[in-house]
Design a protein around this motif. Structure first.
Motif, PDB file in Angstrom:
ATOM      1  N   LYS A  46       0.913  -1.291  -0.142  1.00  0.00           N
ATOM      2  CA  LYS A  46      -0.065   0.119  -0.121  1.00  0.00           C
ATOM      3  C   LYS A  46       0.808   1.119  -0.005  1.00  0.00           C
ATOM      4  CE  LYS A  46      -1.751  -1.744   3.707  1.00  0.00           C
ATOM      5  NZ  LYS A  46      -2.658  -1.864   4.842  1.00  0.00           N
ATOM      6  N   LYS A  47       0.418   2.233  -0.799  1.00  0.00           N
ATOM      7  CA  LYS A  47       1.191   3.529  -0.693  1.00  0.00           C
ATOM      8  C   LYS A  47       0.197   4.653  -0.749  1.00  0.00           C
ATOM      9  CE  LYS A  47       3.187   4.443  -4.685  1.00  0.00           C
ATOM     10  NZ  LYS A  47       4.252   4.449  -5.857  1.00  0.00           N
ATOM     11  N   GLU A  48       0.508   5.477   0.004  1.00  0.00           N
ATOM     12  CA  GLU A  48      -0.048   6.675   0.173  1.00  0.00           C
ATOM     13  C   GLU A  48       0.436   7.966  -0.586  1.00  0.00           C
ATOM     14  OE1 GLU A  48      -0.872   9.761   3.907  1.00  0.00           O
ATOM     15  OE2 GLU A  48      -1.620   7.596   4.312  1.00  0.00           O
ATOM     16  N   VAL A  49      -0.508   8.505  -1.712  1.00  0.00           N
ATOM     17  CA  VAL A  49       0.192   9.604  -2.531  1.00  0.00           C
ATOM     18  C   VAL A  49      -0.780  10.564  -2.601  1.00  0.00           C
ATOM     19  CG1 VAL A  49       1.101   7.934  -3.962  1.00  0.00           C
ATOM     20  CG2 VAL A  49      -1.002   8.672  -4.513  1.00  0.00           C
ATOM     21  N   ASN A  50      -0.301  11.751  -2.940  1.00  0.00           N
ATOM     22  CA  ASN A  50      -1.192  13.060  -3.102  1.00  0.00           C
ATOM     23  C   ASN A  50      -1.369  13.300  -4.466  1.00  0.00           C
ATOM     24  OD1 ASN A  50      -1.120  13.749  -0.423  1.00  0.00           O
ATOM     25  ND2 ASN A  50       0.931  14.449  -0.525  1.00  0.00           N
ATOM     26  N   VAL A  51      -2.540  13.808  -4.746  1.00  0.00           N
ATOM     27  CA  VAL A  51      -3.141  13.885  -6.265  1.00  0.00           C
ATOM     28  C   VAL A  51      -3.816  15.201  -6.100  1.00  0.00           C
ATOM     29  CG1 VAL A  51      -3.102  11.502  -6.860  1.00  0.00           C
ATOM     30  CG2 VAL A  51      -5.325  12.667  -5.938  1.00  0.00           C
ATOM     31  N   ASN A  52      -3.685  15.943  -7.358  1.00  0.00           N
ATOM     32  CA  ASN A  52      -4.271  17.273  -7.599  1.00  0.00           C
ATOM     33  C   ASN A  52      -5.543  17.059  -7.904  1.00  0.00           C
ATOM     34  OD1 ASN A  52      -4.674  20.197  -7.553  1.00  0.00           O
ATOM     35  ND2 ASN A  52      -3.452  20.581  -9.354  1.00  0.00           N
ATOM     36  N   VAL A  53      -6.557  16.704  -7.368  1.00  0.00           N
ATOM     37  CA  VAL A  53      -7.884  16.602  -7.862  1.00  0.00           C
ATOM     38  C   VAL A  53      -9.046  16.956  -6.828  1.00  0.00           C
ATOM     39  CG1 VAL A  53      -7.997  14.292  -6.760  1.00  0.00           C
ATOM     40  CG2 VAL A  53      -9.250  14.672  -8.924  1.00  0.00           C
ATOM     41  N   GLU A  54     -10.251  17.343  -7.302  1.00  0.00           N
ATOM     42  CA  GLU A  54     -11.162  17.733  -6.737  1.00  0.00           C
ATOM     43  C   GLU A  54     -12.242  16.849  -6.869  1.00  0.00           C
ATOM     44  OE1 GLU A  54     -12.111  22.018  -7.058  1.00  0.00           O
ATOM     45  OE2 GLU A  54     -10.265  22.544  -6.412  1.00  0.00           O
ATOM     46  N   ASN A  55     -12.483  16.335  -7.942  1.00  0.00           N
ATOM     47  CA  ASN A  55     -13.556  15.563  -8.299  1.00  0.00           C
ATOM     48  C   ASN A  55     -13.067  14.222  -8.963  1.00  0.00           C
ATOM     49  OD1 ASN A  55     -14.724  18.552  -8.903  1.00  0.00           O
ATOM     50  ND2 ASN A  55     -16.194  17.485  -8.019  1.00  0.00           N
ATOM     51  N   LEU A  56     -13.836  13.235  -9.118  1.00  0.00           N
ATOM     52  CA  LEU A  56     -13.432  12.116  -9.469  1.00  0.00           C
ATOM     53  C   LEU A  56     -12.904  12.290 -11.062  1.00  0.00           C
ATOM     54  CD1 LEU A  56     -16.355   9.592  -8.227  1.00  0.00           C
ATOM     55  CD2 LEU A  56     -14.010   9.566  -7.556  1.00  0.00           C
ATOM     56  N   ASP A  57     -11.756  11.672 -11.398  1.00  0.00           N
ATOM     57  CA  ASP A  57     -11.250  11.665 -12.416  1.00  0.00           C
ATOM     58  C   ASP A  57     -10.432  10.446 -12.954  1.00  0.00           C
ATOM     59  OD1 ASP A  57      -9.682  12.501 -14.813  1.00  0.00           O
ATOM     60  OD2 ASP A  57      -9.038  14.501 -13.918  1.00  0.00           O
ATOM     61  N   ILE A  58     -11.206   9.664 -13.721  1.00  0.00           N
ATOM     62  CA  ILE A  58     -10.670   8.399 -13.953  1.00  0.00           C
ATOM     63  C   ILE A  58      -9.409   8.422 -15.032  1.00  0.00           C
ATOM     64  CG2 ILE A  58     -12.173   8.132 -16.145  1.00  0.00           C
ATOM     65  CD1 ILE A  58     -12.456   5.390 -15.226  1.00  0.00           C
ATOM     66  N   GLU A  59      -9.169   9.355 -15.572  1.00  0.00           N
ATOM     67  CA  GLU A  59      -8.008   9.358 -16.606  1.00  0.00           C
ATOM     68  C   GLU A  59      -6.796   9.758 -15.597  1.00  0.00           C
ATOM     69  OE1 GLU A  59      -6.363  11.720 -20.398  1.00  0.00           O
ATOM     70  OE2 GLU A  59      -8.158  12.057 -19.959  1.00  0.00           O
ATOM     71  N   LEU A  60      -7.083  10.854 -14.906  1.00  0.00           N
ATOM     72  CA  LEU A  60      -5.877  11.195 -13.868  1.00  0.00           C
ATOM     73  C   LEU A  60      -5.774   9.634 -12.712  1.00  0.00           C
ATOM     74  CD1 LEU A  60      -3.894  13.053 -12.472  1.00  0.00           C
ATOM     75  CD2 LEU A  60      -6.028  13.871 -11.080  1.00  0.00           C
ATOM     76  N   PHE A  61      -6.571   9.139 -12.370  1.00  0.00           N
ATOM     77  CA  PHE A  61      -6.411   7.913 -11.460  1.00  0.00           C
ATOM     78  C   PHE A  61      -5.626   6.796 -12.183  1.00  0.00           C
ATOM     79  CE2 PHE A  61     -10.466   9.303  -9.218  1.00  0.00           C
ATOM     80  CZ  PHE A  61      -9.919  10.266  -8.435  1.00  0.00           C
ATOM     81  N   SER A  62      -5.711   6.623 -13.814  1.00  0.00           N
ATOM     82  CA  SER A  62      -5.196   5.787 -14.059  1.00  0.00           C
ATOM     83  C   SER A  62      -3.672   6.087 -14.567  1.00  0.00           C
ATOM     84  CB  SER A  62      -5.840   5.725 -15.841  1.00  0.00           C
ATOM     85  OG  SER A  62      -5.151   4.681 -16.588  1.00  0.00           O
ATOM     86  N   GLN A  63      -3.534   7.335 -14.807  1.00  0.00           N
ATOM     87  CA  GLN A  63      -2.049   7.756 -14.796  1.00  0.00           C
ATOM     88  C   GLN A  63      -1.370   7.540 -13.491  1.00  0.00           C
ATOM     89  OE1 GLN A  63      -2.371  11.664 -16.174  1.00  0.00           O
ATOM     90  NE2 GLN A  63      -2.697  11.176 -18.216  1.00  0.00           N
ATOM     91  N   THR A  64      -1.963   7.961 -12.469  1.00  0.00           N
ATOM     92  CA  THR A  64      -1.438   7.727 -11.007  1.00  0.00           C
ATOM     93  C   THR A  64      -1.033   6.278 -10.678  1.00  0.00           C
ATOM     94  OG1 THR A  64      -3.098   9.597 -10.303  1.00  0.00           O
ATOM     95  CG2 THR A  64      -1.748   8.098  -8.367  1.00  0.00           C
ATOM     96  N   CYS A  65      -2.080   5.297 -11.318  1.00  0.00           N
ATOM     97  CA  CYS A  65      -1.514   3.892 -11.116  1.00  0.00           C
ATOM     98  C   CYS A  65      -0.480   3.492 -11.951  1.00  0.00           C
ATOM     99  CB  CYS A  65      -2.880   2.994 -11.411  1.00  0.00           C
ATOM    100  SG  CYS A  65      -3.955   3.263 -10.070  1.00  0.00           S
ATOM    101  N   GLY A  66      -0.157   4.323 -12.980  1.00  0.00           N
ATOM    102  CA  GLY A  66       1.162   4.013 -13.725  1.00  0.00           C
ATOM    103  C   GLY A  66       0.714   3.294 -15.210  1.00  0.00           C
ATOM    104  N   PHE A  67      -0.610   3.686 -15.404  1.00  0.00           N
ATOM    105  CA  PHE A  67      -0.892   3.150 -17.008  1.00  0.00           C
ATOM    106  C   PHE A  67      -0.848   3.922 -17.888  1.00  0.00           C
ATOM    107  CE2 PHE A  67      -3.257   0.574 -14.010  1.00  0.00           C
ATOM    108  CZ  PHE A  67      -2.935  -0.888 -14.266  1.00  0.00           C
ATOM    109  N   ARG A  68      -0.183   4.162 -19.123  1.00  0.00           N
ATOM    110  CA  ARG A  68       0.037   5.166 -20.144  1.00  0.00           C
ATOM    111  C   ARG A  68      -1.629   5.352 -20.860  1.00  0.00           C
ATOM    112  NH1 ARG A  68       4.757   2.870 -23.647  1.00  0.00           N
ATOM    113  NH2 ARG A  68       3.405   0.828 -23.182  1.00  0.00           N
ATOM    114  N   LYS A  69      -2.413   4.281 -20.775  1.00  0.00           N
ATOM    115  CA  LYS A  69      -3.837   4.447 -21.562  1.00  0.00           C
ATOM    116  C   LYS A  69      -4.793   3.929 -20.385  1.00  0.00           C
ATOM    117  CE  LYS A  69      -2.216   3.247 -26.236  1.00  0.00           C
ATOM    118  NZ  LYS A  69      -2.266   2.489 -27.317  1.00  0.00           N
TER     119      LYS A  69
END
Length: 217
Positions: free
Chosen positions: A13-36
């Protein structure tokens, strides 16, 4: 910046900070390390209550992928049997909204435990048994403190078996003597029968001799 929890494919488990206010599936995908973010989607929303508030916990990830990229983390029901690939992300939102709130690893661990129904305290059963024995008189307990029953014998109690064995041996000896006496009686009876046969033979001989002598006269 908002805190989210990444579940890596090796179950860390890893705790990270993201610059987000509302659900953003594309941003979450990038945060997980997926290019697409193809096949990257939300799989479950857990409605939970903690810190006197109700939250919706989203689980985003991929359920398709290449071999040897399976996520080894044990997720709570009802996705405990669903296979994920690569990293996954847990995001907390205020209940009924898409507004993202902070989710720490500590918070998730508490939520995780509650979603599994809590974990039983292993020592609770032993302590409850000890409490039940506190009101039992000492004479009904063994030296080790356990409750006596028909199958538990205290170390201080002696079981006398030698005397009973000696009595059994004596009884067996008496039976053998009785058998010997019976054999002796049988032998005596046989001797008596032999004597009777001899007497009868002698009488027959005498009678025959007597008759024979009459015929001659």
């Amino acid at each position: 910046m908002t805190k989210v929890v990444i579940i890596e494919k090796n179950a860390n488990k890893k705790e990270v900070n993201v610059n987000v206010e509302n659900l953003d599936i594309e941003l979450f995908s990038q945060t997980c390390g997926f290019r697409k973010f193809n096949d990257f989607e939300n799989h479950i929303i857990w409605e939970v209550e903690y810190e006197d508030n109700i939250y919706d916990i989203y689980l985003f990830g991929k359920s398709t992928g290449r071999a040897n990229t399976e996520n080894k983390y044990d997720f709570p029901p009802p996705v405990d049997e669903l296979l994920f690939f690569g990293n996954c992300i847990l995001v907390s939102c205020f209940h009924g909204t898409d507004i993202v709130d902070n989710l720490t690893i500590t918070q998730w661990d508490n939520i995780y435990e509650s979603l599994f129904g809590g974990f039983e305290d292993i020592g609770s059963q032993d302590s409850s048994e000890e409490d039940e024995l506190e009101n039992i008189p000492d004479e009904l307990k063994t030296n080790e403190g356990y409750l006596k029953d028909d199958f538990v014998v205290d170390d201080s109690e002696e079981i006398e078996l030698d005397g009973s064995n000696e009595e059994d041996t004596e009884l067996l000896g008496d039976d053998d003597d009785d058998d010997d006496d019976d054999d002796d009686d049988d032998d005596d009876d046989d001797d008596d029968d032999d004597d009777d046969d001899n007497d009868n033979n002698e009488l027959e001989l005498e009678t025959e001799a007597y008759i024979y002598s009459d015929d001659d006269n």
